[in-house]
Design a protein around this motif. Structure first.
Motif, PDB file in Angstrom:
ATOM      1  N   UNK A  17      -7.465  -7.280  -0.071  1.00 29.83           N
ATOM      2  CA  UNK A  17      -6.862  -6.194  -0.846  1.00 29.83           C
ATOM      3  C   UNK A  17      -7.399  -4.858  -0.370  1.00 29.83           C
ATOM      4  N   UNK A  18      -6.719  -3.791  -0.796  1.00 31.23           N
ATOM      5  CA  UNK A  18      -7.088  -2.441  -0.386  1.00 31.23           C
ATOM      6  C   UNK A  18      -6.659  -1.468  -1.469  1.00 31.23           C
ATOM      7  N   UNK A  19      -7.336  -0.326  -1.558  1.00 36.33           N
ATOM      8  CA  UNK A  19      -6.926   0.730  -2.473  1.00 36.33           C
ATOM      9  C   UNK A  19      -7.019   2.060  -1.744  1.00 36.33           C
ATOM     10  N   UNK A  20      -6.021   2.899  -1.929  1.00 40.40           N
ATOM     11  CA  UNK A  20      -5.981   4.211  -1.292  1.00 40.40           C
ATOM     12  C   UNK A  20      -5.428   5.238  -2.269  1.00 40.40           C
ATOM     13  N   UNK A  21      -5.844   6.490  -2.099  1.00 35.94           N
ATOM     14  CA  UNK A  21      -5.316   7.587  -2.894  1.00 35.94           C
ATOM     15  C   UNK A  21      -6.004   7.738  -4.230  1.00 35.94           C
ATOM     16  N   UNK A  27       0.594  -0.669  -8.233  1.00 37.51           N
ATOM     17  CA  UNK A  27       0.324  -1.904  -7.500  1.00 37.51           C
ATOM     18  C   UNK A  27       1.573  -2.293  -6.712  1.00 37.51           C
ATOM     19  N   UNK A  28       1.409  -2.561  -5.410  1.00 37.98           N
ATOM     20  CA  UNK A  28       2.513  -2.952  -4.542  1.00 37.98           C
ATOM     21  C   UNK A  28       2.374  -4.440  -4.216  1.00 37.98           C
ATOM     22  N   UNK A  29       3.436  -5.210  -4.454  1.00 40.41           N
ATOM     23  CA  UNK A  29       3.399  -6.662  -4.259  1.00 40.41           C
ATOM     24  C   UNK A  29       4.457  -7.054  -3.229  1.00 40.41           C
ATOM     25  N   UNK A  30       4.013  -7.597  -2.112  1.00 43.27           N
ATOM     26  CA  UNK A  30       4.934  -7.980  -1.044  1.00 43.27           C
ATOM     27  C   UNK A  30       5.577  -9.334  -1.327  1.00 43.27           C
ATOM     28  N   UNK A  54      -2.918  -2.488  -2.914  1.00 41.18           N
ATOM     29  CA  UNK A  54      -2.126  -3.464  -2.173  1.00 41.18           C
ATOM     30  C   UNK A  54      -2.979  -4.711  -1.951  1.00 41.18           C
ATOM     31  N   UNK A  55      -2.331  -5.834  -1.764  1.00 43.13           N
ATOM     32  CA  UNK A  55      -3.051  -7.076  -1.487  1.00 43.13           C
ATOM     33  C   UNK A  55      -2.122  -8.051  -0.790  1.00 43.13           C
ATOM     34  N   UNK A  56      -2.719  -9.046  -0.159  1.00 46.05           N
ATOM     35  CA  UNK A  56      -1.954 -10.125   0.460  1.00 46.05           C
ATOM     36  C   UNK A  56      -1.937 -11.310  -0.490  1.00 46.05           C
TER      37      UNK A  56
END
Length: 295
Positions: A17-21, A27-30, A54-56
């Motif tokens: 996972x990652x966080x930016x800004x 939360x963005x889910x692919x 974001x995360x995988x």
């Protein structure tokens, strides 16, 4: 911005996972067969105004492969991540299987969102291409095919998600997690675990979604036809449907400005600064999103 990948342990399995800004959380889910890379043209713009997580999903990208990677486990993972991140009513943007994960999160895990943006989500039956159906019946044959044949098949499959076309350099990050012995086996394993019962569990409860909901759908989606979007918008109270012209299933690559506009509402002045309108992004300087993605 922070590009460092972090890892979270979920039931003994590693999740990237990652966080930016900075700002309100989003939360963005692919979806499948993608990874958090799918947001690479969207994230730089959102991070100007939001704290973007974001995360995988389990089994995808840099997260641990193997074992259970079904939709059944992904909503439980989402719930665990919300707790780990200490999130309360974040905005959520979800694509493909990520859409089913977000909806299952609300309806089965008790998660709550300030707003929900769904992009060509896997929600309504029937779903699953003829390719997916065939692989599910013959997983072992596909997982054991020669590497060159797997890569050729995988490339053709992923290219079919875009109506605008993917260059070799654009395609490479989507291919990489599924190459090699482990990646190849994992690719066909996640297809084998696709089961409509996970969406059928929530399909009749969609009227219980009580947050503002926007649905974007590529009009040229060859994986999930636009007609599904027309059905879905009538099942979620107060939802709005935004058709995206000249876009296939992978709207993030075909028309990223449509997603940015829907989330940021760039037609209105922002408190901090006036962002370009989607028309400016796409017509006056069409390369601006590509240049952001390369950073």
């Amino acid at each position: 911005m922070n590009d460092t990948v972090q890892f979270f342990s979920f039931q003994g399995r590693s999740v990237a996972w990652n966080v930016q800004g900075e700002g309100l959380p989003i939360v963005l889910i692919h979806g499948t067969p993608f990874s958090s890379h799918v947001w690479h043209r969207i994230l730089p713009w959102l991070a100007r105004q939001y704290r973007v997580y974001t995360f995988d999903l389990l089994g995808y990208g840099q997260s641990e492969k193997g074992k259970d990677v079904s939709l059944g486990v992904q909503s439980r993972l989402l719930s665990a991540l919300f707790e780990h991140w200490k999130l309360d009513h974040p905005a959520v943007v979800a694509h493909d299987f990520g859409g089913a994960t977000a909806l299952r999160g609300w309806l089965l895990e008790g998660l709550r969102y300030s707003e929900l943006t769904l992009i060509d989500p896997v929600v309504l039956s029937p779903w699953g291409s003829p390719f997916v159906t065939h692989v599910r019946k013959h997983e072992s044959a596909f997982s054991g095919m020669p590497a060159y044949a797997h890569q050729a098949l995988l490339s053709a499959y992923i290219r079919g998600a875009s109506s605008q076309g993917l260059s070799d350099s654009m395609l490479k990050p989507y291919l990489t997690p599924w190459l090699g012995k482990v990646g190849q086996e994992a690719f066909y394993a996640q297809i084998a675990q696709m089961d409509s019962r996970f969406t059928e569990e929530v399909e009749n409860r969609l009227n219980e979604i009580e947050c503002p909901t926007t649905i974007l759908w590529g009009e040229e989606d060859a994986w999930l036809p636009f007609e599904q979007g027309k059905r879905l918008v009538n099942l979620i109270l107060g939802a709005r449907l935004i058709p995206v012209p000249n876009a296939g299933h992978l709207v993030q690559e075909d028309a990223p400005e449509a997603i940015i506009a829907a989330i940021l509402d760039v037609s209105k002045p922002q408190e901090s600064e006036q962002l370009n309108s989607p028309q400016t992004l796409s017509k006056e300087n069409p390369s601006i999103l590509k240049s952001q993605a390369k950073k």
